[in-house]
Design a protein around this motif. Structure first.
Motif, short mmCIF file in Angstrom:
data_model
loop_
_atom_site.label_atom_id
_atom_site.label_comp_id
_atom_site.label_asym_id
_atom_site.label_seq_id
_atom_site.Cartn_x
_atom_site.Cartn_y
_atom_site.Cartn_z
N GLU A 1 0.83 -1.21 0.00
CA GLU A 1 0.00 0.00 0.00
C GLU A 1 0.86 1.25 0.00
O GLU A 1 0.57 2.23 -0.72
CB GLU A 1 -0.92 -0.02 1.22
CG GLU A 1 -1.89 1.14 1.27
CD GLU A 1 -2.87 1.03 2.43
OE1 GLU A 1 -3.65 1.98 2.63
OE2 GLU A 1 -2.84 -0.01 3.15
N VAL A 2 1.93 1.25 0.79
CA VAL A 2 2.83 2.41 0.85
C VAL A 2 3.50 2.65 -0.50
O VAL A 2 3.67 3.80 -0.93
CB VAL A 2 3.89 2.19 1.95
CG1 VAL A 2 5.01 3.23 1.83
CG2 VAL A 2 3.27 2.25 3.33
N LEU A 3 3.86 1.59 -1.19
CA LEU A 3 4.63 1.72 -2.42
C LEU A 3 3.78 2.10 -3.63
O LEU A 3 4.33 2.52 -4.66
CB LEU A 3 5.35 0.40 -2.73
CG LEU A 3 6.49 0.00 -1.79
CD1 LEU A 3 7.00 -1.38 -2.16
CD2 LEU A 3 7.62 1.03 -1.85
N GLU A 4 2.49 1.96 -3.53
CA GLU A 4 1.64 2.14 -4.71
C GLU A 4 1.88 3.48 -5.40
O GLU A 4 1.90 3.57 -6.63
CB GLU A 4 0.17 2.00 -4.33
CG GLU A 4 -0.75 2.06 -5.54
CD GLU A 4 -2.20 1.79 -5.19
OE1 GLU A 4 -3.00 1.51 -6.10
OE2 GLU A 4 -2.54 1.88 -3.97
N ARG B 1 9.67 5.09 -11.76
CA ARG B 1 11.00 4.77 -11.23
C ARG B 1 11.59 3.58 -11.97
O ARG B 1 10.87 2.67 -12.39
CB ARG B 1 10.92 4.47 -9.73
CG ARG B 1 10.48 5.66 -8.89
CD ARG B 1 10.78 5.44 -7.43
NE ARG B 1 10.51 6.62 -6.61
CZ ARG B 1 10.88 6.75 -5.35
NH1 ARG B 1 11.53 5.75 -4.74
NH2 ARG B 1 10.61 7.84 -4.67
N ASN B 2 12.92 3.58 -12.07
CA ASN B 2 13.57 2.44 -12.71
C ASN B 2 13.74 1.31 -11.70
O ASN B 2 13.43 1.47 -10.51
CB ASN B 2 14.92 2.84 -13.33
CG ASN B 2 15.92 3.35 -12.32
OD1 ASN B 2 16.00 2.86 -11.19
ND2 ASN B 2 16.72 4.34 -12.71
N SER B 3 14.23 0.16 -12.15
CA SER B 3 14.26 -1.02 -11.30
C SER B 3 15.15 -0.84 -10.07
O SER B 3 14.83 -1.35 -8.99
CB SER B 3 14.74 -2.23 -12.11
OG SER B 3 16.03 -2.00 -12.65
N GLU B 4 16.25 -0.11 -10.19
CA GLU B 4 17.13 0.10 -9.04
C GLU B 4 16.45 1.02 -8.02
O GLU B 4 16.55 0.80 -6.80
CB GLU B 4 18.46 0.69 -9.49
CG GLU B 4 19.48 0.89 -8.38
CD GLU B 4 19.91 -0.41 -7.70
OE1 GLU B 4 20.54 -0.32 -6.62
OE2 GLU B 4 19.60 -1.50 -8.22
N ALA C 1 13.49 1.58 -2.87
CA ALA C 1 12.26 2.02 -2.21
C ALA C 1 11.58 0.86 -1.50
O ALA C 1 11.09 1.00 -0.37
CB ALA C 1 11.32 2.64 -3.23
N ALA C 2 11.55 -0.30 -2.14
CA ALA C 2 10.89 -1.47 -1.56
C ALA C 2 11.67 -1.98 -0.35
O ALA C 2 11.08 -2.35 0.68
CB ALA C 2 10.76 -2.57 -2.61
N ASN C 3 13.00 -1.98 -0.44
CA ASN C 3 13.82 -2.41 0.70
C ASN C 3 13.62 -1.49 1.90
O ASN C 3 13.50 -1.95 3.05
CB ASN C 3 15.30 -2.45 0.30
CG ASN C 3 15.70 -3.77 -0.33
OD1 ASN C 3 15.21 -4.83 0.07
ND2 ASN C 3 16.58 -3.72 -1.31
N HIS C 4 13.60 -0.20 1.65
CA HIS C 4 13.44 0.76 2.74
C HIS C 4 12.07 0.59 3.40
O HIS C 4 11.95 0.54 4.63
CB HIS C 4 13.60 2.18 2.23
CG HIS C 4 13.43 3.23 3.29
ND1 HIS C 4 12.23 3.88 3.50
CD2 HIS C 4 14.29 3.71 4.23
CE1 HIS C 4 12.36 4.73 4.50
NE2 HIS C 4 13.60 4.66 4.96
N ALA C 5 11.03 0.47 2.59
CA ALA C 5 9.69 0.30 3.14
C ALA C 5 9.57 -0.99 3.92
O ALA C 5 8.91 -1.04 4.97
CB ALA C 5 8.66 0.34 2.00
#
Length: 393
Positions: A117-120, A126-129, A134-138
């Protein structure tokens, strides 16, 4: 399609970029369809590990990528519905979705949905990196205690991998090693490489680092070099310089004749005569007069197969198990016409429900998957079929 290509050839720069963007959005939507289909397949199979091998067969992709596709499909269709929705809208590509699935794989279902939900709103554009970061931080923010445990598990998963390249090259990598040791190892290699970079040294620093690292791996500090075993398949006429047919290095693939002769002429090289069928190029005999039957049979099968016989697996046969194509308990025999080489993982796959194996008299192995699709595996001939006698020498 010709009309589409003709239209694309006439596009101005701005329109060409717009067409590429539209195509990428369409590809993302199709990837969403593929992930849903793979998720459904995994659910039907009860999450069996063999699903990845089946997907590798059907999609003609390597095992690691197939496993990543299946894991991502399972995550998107259960715990990451918003990321899947971004795929549906063409706002995130399949590779970016795989980054999200990997970054959240260690979370509970509840935390994964919260991160989703946060990442939506953070992932589009954004590019893959950037998506990975962003996903790791969340994920770390969602479970800080779990993040510490994840680091411990990650360091416990260190491994050495070999990746075959083209033109007679390959790469070796220590994956997920402890960061402090990896950094220290690189510093040592770099220091020794720079010490060798004197005025008369023609190699670049990159080349020197690679050479130093390999020398350390093979010999150690001040130690005697270890002997290693490679299996090179080369026609006698190629070895003698009468032709320049490519040779084959087991586990790597084909290499040019000149490189093969260079390897074969090494000071510690041992040559062995292999007898082949002149019409098919398949191995018939190792050309030895006497040998112990059990050891000789296993050696013959591995020399004949060269690699694991499951299509798509390139583990060298000398590191594989020997297995009966027809199980021993069902009447199989320990003979070259019924034995094949399988790496340990594919040896286990053979016993999974729904997988069927048949070895023909010509050495062709037919593997049928649980969905009824079949693929064949035949050791490639060591030379092209011959209709004429080889030239005298």
């Amino acid at each position: 399609m010709k009309e589409v290509n003709a239209a694309l050839d006439s596009l101005e720069d701005k329109d060409a970029v717009a067409a590429a963007v539209a195509a990428s959005e369409g590809i993302a939507r199709l990837e969403a369809v593929r992930f849903r289909a793979l998720g459904q397949l995994s659910r039907h199979r009860g999450g069996a590990s063999s699903v990845a091998q089946e997907v590798a067969f059907e999609l003609s992709v390597v095992d690691g990528h197939a496993a990543g596709l299946v894991a991502t499909a399972e995550a998107l269709t259960t715990r990451l519905p918003r990321t899947l929705g971004l795929l549906d809208r063409g706002l995130v590509g399949g590779y970016g979705a795989m980054k999200v699935a990997s970054a959240t794989a260690w979370l509970s279902d509840e935390d994964a949905r919260a991160v989703d939900e946060v990442l939506e709103d953070r992932l589009p554009g954004r590019n893959s990196e950037q998506i990975r970061k962003a996903a790791n931080h969340a994920a770390m923010m969602a479970d800080r205690d779990g993040a510490t445990k994840r680091v411990e598990r990650g360091r416990a998963g260190r491994r050495l991998s070999l990746r075959q390249g083209e033109t007679g090259v390959a790469s070796i990598e220590v994956e997920d090693g402890p960061v402090e040791k990896v950094a220290a190892a690189y510093t040592r290699i770099d220091r020794e490489a720079r010490a060798l970079k004197t005025g008369g040294e023609a190699r670049t620093l990159d080349q020197l680092r690679a050479d130093v690292a390999l020398d350390l791996l093979l010999g150690g500090q001040g130690g005697k070099s270890e002997r290693s075993e490679l299996f090179l398949y080369m026609d006698l006429n190629t070895y003698l310089g009468l032709n320049d047919d490519p040779a084959e290095l087991a586990g790597h693939g084909h290499i040019p004749a000149a490189l093969a002769r260079h390897i074969a002429d090494g000071p510690d090289t041992v040559l062995r005569r292999i007898v082949t069928d002149p019409l098919s190029g398949q191995v018939l005999d190792l050309g030895r007069d006497r040998y112990r039957p059990t050891a000789g049979l296993g050696e013959f099968v591995r020399v004949r197969d060269r690699e694991c016989r499951r299509p798509g697996c390139h583990r060298v046969a000398q590191a594989c198990d020997l297995d009966h194509s027809l199980p021993w308990q069902f009447g199989g025999h320990t003979a070259d016409i019924e034995l094949v080489s399988f790496c340990r993982r594919d040896h286990r796959l053979k016993d999974e429900p729904g997988w069927n194996y048949h070895l023909g008299s010509d050495g062709t192995l037919t593997i049928t998957t649980p969905t009824g699709h079949s693929c064949e595996s035949t050791p490639p001939p060591l030379h092209e079929p011959r209709t004429e006698e080889p030239p005298p020498f």
